[in-house]
Design a protein around this motif. Structure first.
Motif, short mmCIF file in Angstrom:
data_model
loop_
_atom_site.label_atom_id
_atom_site.label_comp_id
_atom_site.label_asym_id
_atom_site.label_seq_id
_atom_site.Cartn_x
_atom_site.Cartn_y
_atom_site.Cartn_z
N TRP A 24 0.86 -1.19 0.00
CA TRP A 24 0.00 0.00 0.00
C TRP A 24 0.90 1.24 0.00
O TRP A 24 1.83 1.33 0.80
CB TRP A 24 -0.90 0.00 1.23
CG TRP A 24 -2.04 0.98 1.13
CD1 TRP A 24 -2.03 2.28 1.45
CD2 TRP A 24 -3.36 0.70 0.66
NE1 TRP A 24 -3.25 2.85 1.22
CE2 TRP A 24 -4.10 1.90 0.73
CE3 TRP A 24 -4.00 -0.45 0.18
CZ2 TRP A 24 -5.43 1.98 0.36
CZ3 TRP A 24 -5.33 -0.36 -0.19
CH2 TRP A 24 -6.03 0.84 -0.11
N PRO A 25 0.63 2.20 -0.87
CA PRO A 25 1.54 3.35 -0.99
C PRO A 25 1.52 4.25 0.25
O PRO A 25 0.47 4.45 0.86
CB PRO A 25 1.01 4.09 -2.22
CG PRO A 25 -0.42 3.67 -2.34
CD PRO A 25 -0.48 2.26 -1.85
N LEU A 26 2.70 4.77 0.60
CA LEU A 26 2.86 5.78 1.65
C LEU A 26 2.29 5.34 2.99
O LEU A 26 1.70 6.13 3.73
CB LEU A 26 2.21 7.10 1.22
CG LEU A 26 2.77 7.74 -0.06
CD1 LEU A 26 1.97 8.98 -0.41
CD2 LEU A 26 4.24 8.09 0.11
N ARG A 27 2.50 4.06 3.33
CA ARG A 27 2.00 3.59 4.64
C ARG A 27 2.65 4.36 5.79
O ARG A 27 2.03 4.54 6.84
CB ARG A 27 2.28 2.10 4.80
CG ARG A 27 1.34 1.19 4.02
CD ARG A 27 1.46 -0.24 4.50
NE ARG A 27 2.84 -0.72 4.41
CZ ARG A 27 3.27 -1.82 5.03
NH1 ARG A 27 2.47 -2.50 5.81
NH2 ARG A 27 4.53 -2.22 4.88
N TRP A 28 3.89 4.80 5.59
CA TRP A 28 4.60 5.48 6.67
C TRP A 28 3.94 6.80 7.05
O TRP A 28 4.21 7.33 8.14
CB TRP A 28 6.06 5.73 6.27
CG TRP A 28 6.23 6.62 5.08
CD1 TRP A 28 6.28 6.25 3.78
CD2 TRP A 28 6.35 8.05 5.10
NE1 TRP A 28 6.43 7.34 2.96
CE2 TRP A 28 6.48 8.47 3.76
CE3 TRP A 28 6.37 9.00 6.11
CZ2 TRP A 28 6.62 9.81 3.41
CZ3 TRP A 28 6.51 10.34 5.76
CH2 TRP A 28 6.64 10.73 4.42
N PHE A 29 3.05 7.33 6.18
CA PHE A 29 2.30 8.53 6.54
C PHE A 29 1.49 8.33 7.84
O PHE A 29 1.16 9.30 8.52
CB PHE A 29 1.35 8.92 5.41
CG PHE A 29 1.96 9.91 4.45
CD1 PHE A 29 3.33 10.06 4.38
CD2 PHE A 29 1.15 10.68 3.62
CE1 PHE A 29 3.90 10.95 3.50
CE2 PHE A 29 1.72 11.59 2.73
CZ PHE A 29 3.10 11.72 2.67
N GLY A 30 1.18 7.07 8.15
CA GLY A 30 0.42 6.79 9.37
C GLY A 30 1.14 7.24 10.63
O GLY A 30 0.50 7.55 11.64
N LEU A 31 2.46 7.29 10.58
CA LEU A 31 3.23 7.74 11.74
C LEU A 31 2.92 9.19 12.11
O LEU A 31 3.08 9.58 13.27
CB LEU A 31 4.73 7.58 11.48
CG LEU A 31 5.24 6.14 11.33
CD1 LEU A 31 6.70 6.14 10.91
CD2 LEU A 31 5.05 5.37 12.64
N LEU A 32 2.50 9.97 11.13
CA LEU A 32 2.18 11.37 11.41
C LEU A 32 1.02 11.50 12.41
O LEU A 32 0.93 12.48 13.14
CB LEU A 32 1.84 12.10 10.12
CG LEU A 32 2.95 12.16 9.06
CD1 LEU A 32 2.45 12.86 7.81
CD2 LEU A 32 4.18 12.87 9.63
N GLY A 33 0.13 10.51 12.40
CA GLY A 33 -1.00 10.55 13.33
C GLY A 33 -0.57 10.44 14.79
O GLY A 33 -1.30 10.86 15.69
N PHE A 34 0.63 9.89 15.03
CA PHE A 34 1.12 9.74 16.40
C PHE A 34 1.73 11.03 16.94
O PHE A 34 1.92 11.17 18.15
CB PHE A 34 2.18 8.63 16.47
CG PHE A 34 1.63 7.25 16.28
CD1 PHE A 34 1.37 6.44 17.36
CD2 PHE A 34 1.35 6.75 15.02
CE1 PHE A 34 0.87 5.17 17.21
CE2 PHE A 34 0.85 5.47 14.84
CZ PHE A 34 0.60 4.68 15.94
N LEU A 35 2.09 11.94 16.05
CA LEU A 35 2.84 13.13 16.47
C LEU A 35 2.15 13.95 17.56
O LEU A 35 2.82 14.40 18.50
CB LEU A 35 3.16 14.01 15.26
CG LEU A 35 4.16 13.40 14.26
CD1 LEU A 35 4.42 14.37 13.11
CD2 LEU A 35 5.46 13.03 14.95
N PRO A 36 0.82 14.21 17.46
CA PRO A 36 0.21 15.01 18.54
C PRO A 36 0.39 14.40 19.93
O PRO A 36 0.56 15.13 20.91
CB PRO A 36 -1.28 15.04 18.14
CG PRO A 36 -1.27 14.87 16.66
CD PRO A 36 -0.14 13.93 16.38
#
Length: 798
Positions: A509-521
């Motif tokens: 699945w493309p750009l799965r690592w974008f999910g890490l951004l959800g942890f930032l807050p």
């Protein structure tokens, strides 16, 4: 099904967040609405409309399940809350007849057990049916003497009927930010009062055994505990074996708990869902292997059904031996739902089975939704099902095991941070070692040895456990064992979960690592700090004791550390350290312990071992661990410093007083005055009349403070009129335990402060009190935690 289950949970959860339960008229309206929604299923016009607009059908189902959850949770709460101890019968002498309903637990001062009351002999007395009692001795015992003490004092046994004279009080615990809510736990466990047995009152054993199933089971559990204790005797991890077999973790040492916490293996050291599931699965495999080799048995019942039945039976027996605690019940209900679906032979998606289990658990226990174990257990299963099911192709077992550990670790991260403000970095490695060792080797061996009376198996299980503990302690020595941080805001859970769903999408699945951004807050949003010149002060609710945390823009000070409650439990580890972590306070710039009384210094060692401290200020010579490296000095009048525009000044004792051997510890308490741009606060420890007179004479014009922590908890030996007149506090804080044996605060002392027009706060009635000294707003904003986080179960005890 999934939507209905989630909305049912949401309805139950929403009730548990309320300050008061819905009124009877409101509940009636909800029930009528439910009836109308159910009746709409039989309306031809409505059915036609729903077929044309399917989203309306989903809306009706959601609303129906949500309202059912609210009504069910409210009805159960009303029913349980009705069984209560009236306020007027608290601390009164009451004679009762009842049955010891749990395995008695040995404490430093006696025995604690649950007691089912059958009859109240005192005229007109009203007592709840289920209480927790303590039988106190007249001395304390050190941990090494507990085994000998147990033999001497354990007069009570599970299943016995006794006639006792008791003194009870309503469930009441400390209430603090980032703290444990004892009153919620007591309600969920159906403990409706706590108290003690009067040693000088009547204590008659009326029956050696009450032959009811639950009492017979508790007697069996007591026998198993005694047998394990006799076999292992003084071996270091006998408490862990005891916890694994029968769910009693009271004998696990505090040091071992720290190892389990840092390695992320706490869930393995008691009867957890994982143990029950693993044992049930092991039974399934063994029965399958044997059953299929006997054709006659296969002809009567298919192998998989027989193995499923055996797995459920073993899970039920294990849950019963474990005391059928609430977390154990949740796991058992889940397994039963899975087994019923499997037995039926239907092809049902794992999500549907999980939804059914969710509904069953919540209907049996509507308070499960406020338990961390509920969310962690269902969350782990749900995230594994999402990440590992419906994938194309097969992978080897090692790859699957590694992927499973990765999914559980990253999947549980948001919940662990929200609930505990920390996560074990080394938990994947530690659990990869501990799960198979504990669940497949140690626990089965300990169970077989306990039930079959094969002592060698119990000893063998302990030796294997010892090797595992050595490995866990070695992992715990790592400097990166645990990630700890401030408590993230609740709303950060939503982007974290969305990011998690995206991150665990199938490979490719493309750009799965974008999910890490959800942890930032969760990681980046920190609590708001005071600005230069302001301060935030939290007077923690530690029971009968004192602990105050002072925060400036970039510094933090702790004044006193509350009491030590038992050999393994104190305010430092239970209240202060969780608060500091939740507030994002990684280290203390200063730690001031006013004097050497248990209610002020009892939690000191826990704080010093778990939180870095720059320097320690005391009025006594503390016994410190050699490994602790920190600056320490005596407190004395004249010491002062300034942090971020806030001035700190020690007013008492004078340096010469340390030469006075007969001076009382109370009158040598370190007195600290803190002055910010918005106001001042005076922390007085346990000073009494003599010290108050010295302060009034030494500081006739500078003793005045906006906020005063009242000396000696409101004792008659303190708070003399001249001292109160010199301080002139606008706010007076009494730090006292609920219905404490000293009778603090004394009404005479409270009246003196009220006569001055001072606002009164009490930790037993208000919980922790937070004061925001804000110069820009020109005021001191005060919030008490029992008001801020009020729940309907608190109403019954306030």
């Amino acid at each position: 099904m999934i939507l209905a289950a989630l909305m049912l949970v949401l309805g139950c959860w929403s009730v548990q967040q309320q300050a008061s339960l819905p009124s009877t008229p409101c509940l009636g309206v909800l029930i009528v609405t439910i009836i109308l929604l159910l009746a709409s299923r039989y309306s031809h016009h409505i059915s036609t409309c729903l077929q044309q607009k399917p989203w309306l059908s989903y809306l009706r189902t959601s609303l129906l399940a949500f309202l059912v959850g609210i009504c069910w949770a409210t009805s159960m709460a009303n029913w349980r809350m009705a069984d209560e101890l009236p306020h007027q019968w608290q601390q009164k002498t009451i004679e009762v007849v009842g049955v010891v309903a749990s395995v008695p637990e040995i404490t430093e001062r006696g025995t604690r057990f649950r007691f089912d009351i059958e009859k109240v002999l005192t005229p007109n007395a009203i007592v709840p049916s289920h209480v927790s009692l303590n039988h106190y001795q007249d001395f304390f015992a050190n941990p090494e003497a507990l085994s000998q003490l147990a033999k001497a004092q354990l007069n009570f046994h599970a299943g016995e009927r006794w006639q006792l004279v008791v003194r009870l009080k309503r469930p009441h615990g400390t209430v603090n930010p980032h703290g444990f809510d004892f009153e919620a736990w007591a309600l969920a466990e159906n403990i409706r009062a706590t108290g003690s047995i009067k040693n000088k009152g009547r204590q008659d054993r009326l029956s050696a055994m009450v032959y009811q199933p639950k009492y017979v089971l508790e007697r069996l559990r007591e026998y198993i505990r005694q047998h394990i204790g006799n076999v292992l005797k003084a071996r270091p991890y006998s408490g862990v074996i005891q916890a694994l077999v029968m769910g009693d973790d009271s004998s696990i040492t505090q040091d071992d708990w720290q190892v389990f916490l840092h390695t992320g293996t706490t869930h393995l050291m008691s009867i957890s869902g994982l143990h029950i599931t693993m044992l049930s699965g092991l039974t399934f495999l063994i029965v399958s292997y044997c059953w299929r080799r006997i054709p006659t048995l296969v002809m009567h019942l298919p192998t998989r059904k027989a193995a499923t039945l055996a797995g459920v039976v073993i899970a039920l027996l294990y849950a019963l031996i474990a005391g059928f605690s609430v977390p154990t019940q949740r796991t058992l209900y889940m397994l039963i739902v899975f087994a019923v679906v499997f037995w039926s032979g239907r092809q049902v998606a794992i999500s549907q089975v999980l939804a059914m289990a969710l509904m069953v658990v919540v209907l049996f226990d509507p308070w499960a939704v406020i338990s961390a174990g509920f969310w962690l257990s269902f969350g782990a299963v749900a995230i594994l099902a999402y990440a590992l099911s419906a994938r194309v192709g097969q992978e080897n077992w090692l790859r699957v095991a590694i992927k499973t550990q990765w999914v559980v670790t990253i999947g549980m991260l948001p919940l662990l941070l929200i609930m505990f403000n920390q996560v074990s970095i080394i938990s994947p490695v530690a659990n990869a070692l501990a799960i198979p060792l504990i669940s497949f080797v140690v626990t089965p061996l300990a169970l077989l040895g306990s039930f079959l009376h094969i002592d060698t198996l119990i000893i063998f299980a302990h030796e294997i456990l010892s090797s595992g503990m050595w490995a866990l302690k070695w992992l715990d020595q790592s400097s990166i064992a645990v990630w700890q941080q401030q408590a993230p805001p609740s709303w950060t859970l939503l982007p974290a979960m969305l990011g998690l769903i995206w991150l665990l999408l199938p490979r490719g699945w493309p750009l799965r690592w974008f999910g890490l951004l959800g942890f930032l807050p969760m990681f980046l949003i920190a609590p708001v700090k005071p600005v230069i010149g302001d301060m935030k002060v939290t007077v923690l609710d530690v029971g009968q004791g004192l602990s105050v945390v002072v925060q400036t823009a970039t510094h933090a000070l702790l004044y006193d550390a509350g009491p030590q409650y038992s050999a393994q439990n104190d305010a430092g580890s239970r209240i202060i350290v969780p608060f500091l972590r939740g507030e994002g306070i990684q280290n203390l710039d200063a730690f001031l312990v006013s004097h050497d009384d248990n209610d002020h210094s009892g939690g000191m060692q826990s704080v010093l071992t778990q939180v870095p401290v720059d320097w320690l200020l005391t009025s006594f010579e503390p016994s410190l661990q050699p490994s602790l490296k920190l600056a320490r000095q005596r407190c004395f009048a004249g010491q002062h410093w300034q942090w971020d525009g806030v001035r700190f000044e020690v007013l008492h004792p004078v340096l010469e007083s340390y030469a006075e051997e007969n001076l009382k510890d109370n009158d040598r308490s370190c007195v600290l005055k803190i002055t910010s741009r918005a106001g001042s606060m005076l922390l007085t420890g346990d000073i009494e009349k003599a010290a108050e007179s010295q302060l009034s004479a030494a500081y006739p014009n500078s003793l005045r403070s906006d906020v005063l922590v009242v000396p000696h908890h409101g004792s008659k030996t303190s708070s003399m009129p001249d001292f109160i007149a010199a301080v002139q506090p606008q706010v007076s804080l009494f730090t006292v335990g609920y219905l404490n044996r000293f009778g603090h605060p004394k009404p005479l002392i409270v009246n003196r402060y009220q006569a001055l027009g001072s606002r009164i706060y009490r930790s037993d009635a208000h919980g922790a009190v937070q004061l925001q000294f804000n110069a820009q707003a020109g005021q001191i904003k005060i919030a008490d935690w029992r008001t801020q986080q009020k729940r309907y179960w608190h109403d019954a005890t306030d």
